[in-house]
Write a protein that holds these residues in place. Structure first.
Motif, PDB file in Angstrom:
ATOM      1  N   ALA A 109     106.022   6.142  80.790  1.00 18.06           N
ATOM      2  CA  ALA A 109     106.030   5.741  78.985  1.00 18.06           C
ATOM      3  C   ALA A 109     105.342   5.653  78.471  1.00 18.06           C
ATOM      4  CB  ALA A 109     107.984   5.115  78.922  1.00 18.06           C
ATOM      5  N   ARG A 110     105.267   5.817  76.930  1.00 17.29           N
ATOM      6  CA  ARG A 110     104.022   4.772  76.391  1.00 17.29           C
ATOM      7  C   ARG A 110     104.282   3.526  76.084  1.00 17.29           C
ATOM      8  NH1 ARG A 110     102.726   8.408  71.318  1.00 17.29           N
ATOM      9  NH2 ARG A 110     101.093  10.320  72.368  1.00 17.29           N
ATOM     10  N   GLU A 111     103.179   3.146  76.512  1.00 18.92           N
ATOM     11  CA  GLU A 111     102.979   1.401  76.408  1.00 18.92           C
ATOM     12  C   GLU A 111     103.633   0.855  77.653  1.00 18.92           C
ATOM     13  OE1 GLU A 111     102.127  -0.049  72.278  1.00 18.92           O
ATOM     14  OE2 GLU A 111     102.197   1.388  71.650  1.00 18.92           O
ATOM     15  N   ASP A 112     103.807   0.900  79.003  1.00 13.02           N
ATOM     16  CA  ASP A 112     104.615   0.501  79.817  1.00 13.02           C
ATOM     17  C   ASP A 112     104.114   0.220  81.110  1.00 13.02           C
ATOM     18  OD1 ASP A 112     106.698  -0.238  81.365  1.00 13.02           O
ATOM     19  OD2 ASP A 112     107.475   1.970  81.651  1.00 13.02           O
ATOM     20  N   THR A 113     103.685  -1.154  81.104  1.00 15.76           N
ATOM     21  CA  THR A 113     102.442  -1.685  81.899  1.00 15.76           C
ATOM     22  C   THR A 113     102.373  -1.152  83.228  1.00 15.76           C
ATOM     23  OG1 THR A 113     102.233  -3.253  80.561  1.00 15.76           O
ATOM     24  CG2 THR A 113     100.876  -3.557  81.989  1.00 15.76           C
ATOM     25  N   HIS A 114     101.999  -0.899  83.859  1.00 13.78           N
ATOM     26  CA  HIS A 114     101.324  -0.585  85.562  1.00 13.78           C
ATOM     27  C   HIS A 114     100.119  -0.254  85.816  1.00 13.78           C
ATOM     28  CE1 HIS A 114     105.329   2.411  85.208  1.00 13.78           C
ATOM     29  NE2 HIS A 114     104.761   2.368  84.328  1.00 13.78           N
ATOM     30  N   ALA A 115      99.646  -2.017  85.950  1.00 13.70           N
ATOM     31  CA  ALA A 115      98.560  -2.606  86.350  1.00 13.70           C
ATOM     32  C   ALA A 115      98.306  -2.166  88.100  1.00 13.70           C
ATOM     33  CB  ALA A 115      98.521  -4.190  86.032  1.00 13.70           C
ATOM     34  N   PRO A 116      98.624  -2.653  88.829  1.00 11.50           N
ATOM     35  CA  PRO A 116      98.961  -1.504  90.311  1.00 11.50           C
ATOM     36  C   PRO A 116      98.448  -0.583  90.174  1.00 11.50           C
ATOM     37  CG  PRO A 116     100.118  -3.697  89.897  1.00 11.50           C
ATOM     38  CD  PRO A 116     100.426  -2.963  88.769  1.00 11.50           C
ATOM     39  N   LEU A 117      99.679   0.849  89.316  1.00 12.58           N
ATOM     40  CA  LEU A 117      99.379   1.882  89.526  1.00 12.58           C
ATOM     41  C   LEU A 117      98.356   2.388  89.172  1.00 12.58           C
ATOM     42  CD1 LEU A 117     101.008   4.528  90.240  1.00 12.58           C
ATOM     43  CD2 LEU A 117     101.160   4.307  87.393  1.00 12.58           C
ATOM     44  N   PHE A 118      97.903   1.690  88.353  1.00 15.25           N
ATOM     45  CA  PHE A 118      96.349   1.994  87.775  1.00 15.25           C
ATOM     46  C   PHE A 118      95.228   1.434  88.603  1.00 15.25           C
ATOM     47  CE2 PHE A 118      91.927   1.050  85.624  1.00 15.25           C
ATOM     48  CZ  PHE A 118      92.272   1.566  84.913  1.00 15.25           C
ATOM     49  N   ASP A 119      95.218   0.419  88.972  1.00 12.31           N
ATOM     50  CA  ASP A 119      94.095   0.217  90.587  1.00 12.31           C
ATOM     51  C   ASP A 119      94.030   0.915  91.420  1.00 12.31           C
ATOM     52  OD1 ASP A 119      93.495  -1.750  88.990  1.00 12.31           O
ATOM     53  OD2 ASP A 119      94.901  -2.962  90.306  1.00 12.31           O
ATOM     54  N   THR A 120      95.736   1.960  91.574  1.00 12.72           N
ATOM     55  CA  THR A 120      95.409   2.792  92.484  1.00 12.72           C
ATOM     56  C   THR A 120      94.946   3.962  92.448  1.00 12.72           C
ATOM     57  OG1 THR A 120      97.540   1.563  93.505  1.00 12.72           O
ATOM     58  CG2 THR A 120      97.449   3.809  94.605  1.00 12.72           C
ATOM     59  N   TYR A 121      94.707   4.422  90.825  1.00 12.01           N
ATOM     60  CA  TYR A 121      94.848   5.758  90.565  1.00 12.01           C
ATOM     61  C   TYR A 121      93.489   5.836  90.150  1.00 12.01           C
ATOM     62  CZ  TYR A 121      93.751   9.188  86.388  1.00 12.01           C
ATOM     63  OH  TYR A 121      93.556  10.129  86.132  1.00 12.01           O
ATOM     64  N   ALA A 122      92.403   4.761  89.977  1.00 14.60           N
ATOM     65  CA  ALA A 122      91.121   4.489  90.188  1.00 14.60           C
ATOM     66  C   ALA A 122      90.682   4.779  91.561  1.00 14.60           C
ATOM     67  CB  ALA A 122      91.005   3.422  89.941  1.00 14.60           C
ATOM     68  N   GLY A 123      91.832   4.101  92.550  1.00 16.10           N
ATOM     69  CA  GLY A 123      90.890   4.480  93.652  1.00 16.10           C
ATOM     70  C   GLY A 123      90.808   5.906  94.586  1.00 16.10           C
ATOM     71  N   VAL A 124      91.881   5.814  94.226  1.00 17.10           N
ATOM     72  CA  VAL A 124      92.436   7.801  94.554  1.00 17.10           C
ATOM     73  C   VAL A 124      90.987   8.751  94.349  1.00 17.10           C
ATOM     74  CG1 VAL A 124      93.343   9.904  93.683  1.00 17.10           C
ATOM     75  CG2 VAL A 124      95.269   7.444  94.627  1.00 17.10           C
ATOM     76  N   LEU A 125      90.548   8.711  92.821  1.00 17.95           N
ATOM     77  CA  LEU A 125      89.720   8.972  91.747  1.00 17.95           C
ATOM     78  C   LEU A 125      88.159   8.878  92.583  1.00 17.95           C
ATOM     79  CD1 LEU A 125      90.090   9.295  88.110  1.00 17.95           C
ATOM     80  CD2 LEU A 125      90.962  10.755  89.388  1.00 17.95           C
ATOM     81  N   HIS A 126      88.147   7.743  93.140  1.00 21.81           N
ATOM     82  CA  HIS A 126      86.698   7.313  93.886  1.00 21.81           C
ATOM     83  C   HIS A 126      87.197   8.663  94.765  1.00 21.81           C
ATOM     84  CE1 HIS A 126      82.885   5.607  95.054  1.00 21.81           C
ATOM     85  NE2 HIS A 126      84.060   5.033  96.252  1.00 21.81           N
ATOM     86  N   VAL A 127      87.762   8.529  96.395  1.00 27.93           N
ATOM     87  CA  VAL A 127      87.903   9.492  96.827  1.00 27.93           C
ATOM     88  C   VAL A 127      88.096  11.113  96.178  1.00 27.93           C
ATOM     89  CG1 VAL A 127      89.463  10.079  99.169  1.00 27.93           C
ATOM     90  CG2 VAL A 127      89.960   8.335  98.434  1.00 27.93           C
ATOM     91  N   LEU A 128      88.859  11.346  95.264  1.00 24.01           N
ATOM     92  CA  LEU A 128      88.306  12.738  94.765  1.00 24.01           C
ATOM     93  C   LEU A 128      87.077  12.725  94.248  1.00 24.01           C
ATOM     94  CD1 LEU A 128      91.426  13.032  92.303  1.00 24.01           C
ATOM     95  CD2 LEU A 128      91.531  14.160  95.004  1.00 24.01           C
ATOM     96  N   ALA A 129      85.984  12.073  94.086  1.00 21.61           N
ATOM     97  CA  ALA A 129      85.183  12.206  93.786  1.00 21.61           C
ATOM     98  C   ALA A 129      84.022  12.605  94.915  1.00 21.61           C
ATOM     99  CB  ALA A 129      84.279  11.528  92.584  1.00 21.61           C
ATOM    100  N   SER A 130      84.600  11.629  95.637  1.00 18.72           N
ATOM    101  CA  SER A 130      83.305  11.194  97.568  1.00 18.72           C
ATOM    102  C   SER A 130      83.782  13.060  98.331  1.00 18.72           C
ATOM    103  CB  SER A 130      84.149  10.479  97.997  1.00 18.72           C
ATOM    104  OG  SER A 130      85.390  10.225  98.742  1.00 18.72           O
ATOM    105  N   GLU A 131      83.090  12.961  99.045  1.00 14.56           N
ATOM    106  CA  GLU A 131      83.105  14.008 100.382  1.00 14.56           C
ATOM    107  C   GLU A 131      84.830  14.498 101.412  1.00 14.56           C
ATOM    108  OE1 GLU A 131      82.002  16.183 100.779  1.00 14.56           O
ATOM    109  OE2 GLU A 131      80.498  15.737  99.176  1.00 14.56           O
ATOM    110  N   HIS A 132      85.978  14.250 100.549  1.00 14.10           N
ATOM    111  CA  HIS A 132      86.876  13.844 101.276  1.00 14.10           C
ATOM    112  C   HIS A 132      88.290  14.743 102.271  1.00 14.10           C
ATOM    113  CE1 HIS A 132      88.119  17.631  98.653  1.00 14.10           C
ATOM    114  NE2 HIS A 132      87.303  16.851  97.634  1.00 14.10           N
ATOM    115  N   GLY A 133      87.005  16.011 102.008  1.00 19.77           N
ATOM    116  CA  GLY A 133      87.360  17.008 103.435  1.00 19.77           C
ATOM    117  C   GLY A 133      88.870  17.089 103.302  1.00 19.77           C
TER     118      GLY A 133
END
Length: 265
Positions: A109-133
């Motif tokens: 939903a718009r403007e519904d805070t999910h700070a821990p999910l944000f941090d998790t998403y950032a970590g997932v993108l770091h994996v996707l940008a690496s040699e994920h295999g």
């Protein structure tokens, strides 16, 4: 109400579309304010400072202003800075990242805070940008589980949903969109053992009392999926996809349809 200024807010762009000949509307996922819509005036002009920065799957810091009541829920982007840290994913990882973006666009939903999910998403993108295999499938399944849990759409994974009967380690259970977790029938193509569902349940509740609950749950869930081997992630995939599509509604996710089309070539 006076205009409010949000400065240097960590964010990722989920989607963008044309607003005028020279401007864009951005759907962004911010750490402290959740999903926010912004207008980037002049962003399509060749001379715009926004043009090389406003890319999906890249960590940004945004500055924007929020007008008072009666001015709608689209705010004005004033500044954007690329934080750096990883390159843009490519190939299957790029499609996977865009798929996660579409999920959050449809489910958050718009403007519904999910700070821990944000941090998790950032970590997932770091994996996707690496040699994920081989880690790609477990990474996606782990994020899907954490996302569903975070927005209250994942049933308890240690009991049958209809009866609240504890799962038996040796029996097999299927996660279905309208019925939650139930004992697998002969027609169920994909199912997991009770022991496997209990492992996922334990992983998801790890760190629930911690500020970084989602990051801990994601890491623990990923570890459980990787340790179980490729079979568990592949059996989980169609069950989670059906549940996610059920809650996203119609039509089918565009990125999902694109993946299916590419696989059929």
């Amino acid at each position: 109400m006076a205009t409010k200024r949000i400065s240097d807010e960590p964010a990722f762009i989920l989607h963008q579309y044309d607003w005028s000949e020279s401007s864009l509307i951005l759907e962004v996922f911010t750490r402290h304010y959740g999903r926010v819509a912004l207008v980037a005036r002049g962003a399509k002009k060749p001379t715009s400072n926004f043009r090389p920065v406003l890319l999906p799957l890249q960590p940004l810091r945004l500055t924007y202003t929020i007008a008072g009541e009666g001015h709608g829920d689209i705010h004005a982007l004033k500044g954007a800075e690329w934080v750096g840290g990883h390159v843009l994913p490519s190939g299957d990882a790029l499609l996977s990242g865009l798929y996660l973006n579409e999920l959050m666009l449809r489910l958050l939903a718009r403007e519904d805070t999910h700070a821990p999910l944000f941090d998790t998403y950032a970590g997932v993108l770091h994996v996707l940008a690496s040699e994920h295999g081989d880690a790609l499938e477990p990474v996606l399944r782990s994020f899907e589980l954490v996302l569903l849990r975070d927005i209250g759409l994942l049933p308890d994974l240690h009991v049958e949903t209809a009866t609240l009967t504890p799962l038996s380690d040796a029996k097999r259970y299927a996660l279905v969109a309208e019925g939650g977790l139930r004992m697998a029938a002969g027609s169920d193509r994909s199912a997991l053992s009770g022991a496997q569902w209990l492992d996922l349940h334990s992983a998801l509740v790890d760190g629930n009392s911690n500020v970084n609950a989602n990051a801990n749950a994601y890491t623990a869930t990923l570890r459980a999926l990787v340790n179980a081997g490729p079979g568990m992630a592949s059996e989980l995939k169609p069950q989670l996809r059906a549940l996610l599509q059920y809650h996203c509604g119609s039509p089918m996710l565009r990125t999902r349809q694109l993946m299916m089309d590419l696989q059929s070539l």
